[in-house]
Design a protein around this motif. Structure first.
Motif, short mmCIF file in Angstrom:
data_model
loop_
_atom_site.label_atom_id
_atom_site.label_comp_id
_atom_site.label_asym_id
_atom_site.label_seq_id
_atom_site.Cartn_x
_atom_site.Cartn_y
_atom_site.Cartn_z
N UNK A 77 0.88 -1.01 0.06
CA UNK A 77 -0.15 0.02 0.00
C UNK A 77 0.80 1.28 0.03
N UNK A 78 0.48 2.58 -0.58
CA UNK A 78 1.31 3.41 -0.67
C UNK A 78 0.81 4.28 0.57
N UNK A 79 -0.31 4.13 1.02
CA UNK A 79 -0.67 5.07 2.44
C UNK A 79 -0.32 4.56 3.64
N UNK A 80 -0.58 3.09 3.86
CA UNK A 80 -0.34 2.44 5.03
C UNK A 80 1.02 1.91 5.33
N UNK A 81 1.46 2.03 6.59
CA UNK A 81 2.67 1.67 6.95
C UNK A 81 2.27 0.23 7.75
N UNK A 82 3.23 -0.76 7.75
CA UNK A 82 2.93 -1.87 8.34
C UNK A 82 4.11 -2.48 9.27
N UNK A 83 3.72 -3.40 10.03
CA UNK A 83 4.71 -3.81 11.26
C UNK A 83 4.80 -5.57 11.05
N UNK A 84 5.98 -5.69 11.12
CA UNK A 84 6.16 -7.30 11.04
C UNK A 84 6.77 -7.63 12.30
N UNK A 85 6.19 -8.43 13.33
CA UNK A 85 6.46 -8.64 14.60
C UNK A 85 6.98 -10.13 14.65
N UNK A 86 8.33 -10.19 15.04
CA UNK A 86 9.14 -11.50 14.92
C UNK A 86 8.71 -12.13 16.31
N UNK A 87 7.88 -13.46 16.46
CA UNK A 87 7.61 -14.23 17.36
C UNK A 87 8.35 -15.27 17.33
N UNK A 88 8.43 -16.12 18.54
CA UNK A 88 9.07 -17.45 18.41
C UNK A 88 8.30 -18.42 17.53
N UNK A 89 7.46 -18.43 17.02
CA UNK A 89 6.64 -19.33 16.17
C UNK A 89 6.57 -18.90 14.66
N UNK A 90 7.01 -17.65 14.50
CA UNK A 90 7.04 -16.90 13.04
C UNK A 90 6.89 -15.37 13.08
N UNK A 91 5.93 -14.89 12.10
CA UNK A 91 6.01 -13.37 12.01
C UNK A 91 4.45 -13.13 11.69
N UNK A 92 4.48 -12.19 12.56
CA UNK A 92 2.84 -11.56 12.67
C UNK A 92 3.03 -10.26 11.84
N UNK A 93 2.08 -10.05 10.68
CA UNK A 93 1.98 -9.01 9.82
C UNK A 93 0.79 -8.05 9.86
N UNK A 94 0.71 -6.84 10.32
CA UNK A 94 -0.37 -6.13 10.38
C UNK A 94 -0.05 -4.65 10.14
N UNK A 95 -1.17 -3.76 9.99
CA UNK A 95 -0.92 -2.45 9.80
C UNK A 95 -0.13 -1.75 11.05
N UNK A 96 0.55 -0.58 11.18
CA UNK A 96 1.01 0.19 12.11
C UNK A 96 0.03 0.75 12.75
N UNK A 97 -1.07 0.99 12.21
CA UNK A 97 -2.22 1.61 12.93
C UNK A 97 -3.01 0.73 13.86
N UNK A 98 -3.00 -0.48 13.33
CA UNK A 98 -3.98 -1.45 14.12
C UNK A 98 -2.93 -1.80 15.35
N UNK A 99 -1.58 -1.88 15.02
CA UNK A 99 -0.68 -2.53 16.03
C UNK A 99 -0.41 -1.32 17.21
N UNK A 100 -0.55 -0.15 16.85
CA UNK A 100 -0.56 0.85 17.79
C UNK A 100 -1.66 0.70 18.86
N UNK A 101 -3.00 0.11 18.34
CA UNK A 101 -4.11 -0.10 19.36
C UNK A 101 -3.92 -1.13 20.23
N UNK A 102 -2.87 -1.97 20.26
CA UNK A 102 -2.65 -2.88 21.27
C UNK A 102 -1.52 -2.58 22.02
N UNK A 103 -2.10 -1.78 23.21
CA UNK A 103 -1.17 -1.45 24.34
C UNK A 103 -1.10 -2.40 25.28
#
Length: 196
Positions: free
Chosen positions: A125-151
Motif C-alpha cells: 500500500x502507498x498510504x499504509x505502513x506495516x509492522x512485522x512482529x517476529x515471534x518465536x513461532x513465526x512473523x505476525x504482519x499487520x498495519x502500524x495503526x492496528x498494532x498501535x492500538x494494542x497496548x
C-alpha cells in the motif's frame, strides 16, 4: 572345549593389556564421553529453540521474484520459500485498505529474507505502513495503526534499584563569591579590577 576356553582367555588378556596401552583410564574415558554427550545435548537444545530458527531463517539470503502476482499470493510464496510462518488477519487488512489481489512485480536477488519481507510490505500500500512482529513461532504482519492500538502494560518491581539518599546537614559551606574574588585579584597584571 579347552580350545574355546583358551581362545576366550587370549581375547580377555589382550583386551586387558590394550587398555593401559591406550593411556587412558576408564574413568577418564567415561568423563570424556559425558562431556561430549552434554555438548551434543546443548547444541541440539539450541537448534530446537524456535526463536533462533526464525531469526536464522530471516537472515538467510534468497532470490525472490513475482510478476503479476497478488499481495496475498506473494506473501504465501515468501513464507513457503523461507519456511517462516506468516500470520496475517486478511479481514483486518482489507478493513485498513489493503487489496489482497493487488498485483506486485518484484525481482530481488541475493537479499536477506527479512529485507524481502520489508520490500513486500512497502509494496502492499502507498498510504499504509506495516509492522512485522517476529515471534518465536513465526512473523505476525499487520498495519502500524492496528498494532498501535494494542497496548501492553508491564509492571516491573524496581524497589531494589531505588536508593534512599540521606540528608547531608553537616556538609561544608562554600561561598562562591569569595572564591571567585580570590582567584581574580591574585597575580593580575597591573590593571584595575572591574567589579563583577
Amino acid at each position: 572345549m579347552r580350545i574355546v576356553m583358551a581362545a576366550l582367555w587370549c581375547v580377555l588378556l589382550t583386551g586387558l593389556s590394550a587398555t593401559p596401552a591406550a593411556g587412558q583410564r576408564l574413568s577418564d574415558r567415561i568423563d570424556d564421553y559425558r562431556e561430549r554427550q552434554a555438548r551434543r545435548e546443548r547444541a541440539e537444545a539450541e537448534s530446537r529453540r524456535p526463536d533462533l530458527q526464525v531469526d536464522e531463517k530471516l537472515r538467510r539470503r534468497i532470490d525472490f521474484a513475482v510478476d503479476g502476482v497478488g499481495v496475498r499470493d506473494a506473501l504465501e510464496r515468501w513464507s513457503a520459500q523461507t519456511g517462516v510462518p506468516l500470520v496475517i488477519n486478511w479481514l483486518a487488512m482489507e478493513e485498513d485498505g489493503v487489496d489482497p489481489d493487488l498485483e506486485l512485480q518484484i525481482d530481488l536477488a541475493e537479499q536477506r529474507a527479512d529485507r524481502v519481507l520489508l520490500w513486500l510490505m512497502e509494496s502492499m500500500s502507498t498510504e499504509l505502513k506495516f509492522v512485522a512482529e517476529v515471534e518465536p513461532w513465526g512473523v505476525r504482519l499487520r498495519s502500524k495503526e492496528r498494532a498501535n492500538r494494542d497496548v501492553v502494560t508491564r509492571v516491573y518491581d524496581v524497589r531494589d534499584l531505588l536508593v534512599d539518599v540521606p540528608s547531608f546537614t553537616d556538609a561544608p559551606e562554600f561561598d562562591l563569591r569569595a572564591a571567585l574574588s580570590n582567584t581574580s585579584s591574585g597575580g593580575g597584571s597591573g590593571g584595575g579590577s572591574g567589579g563583577g
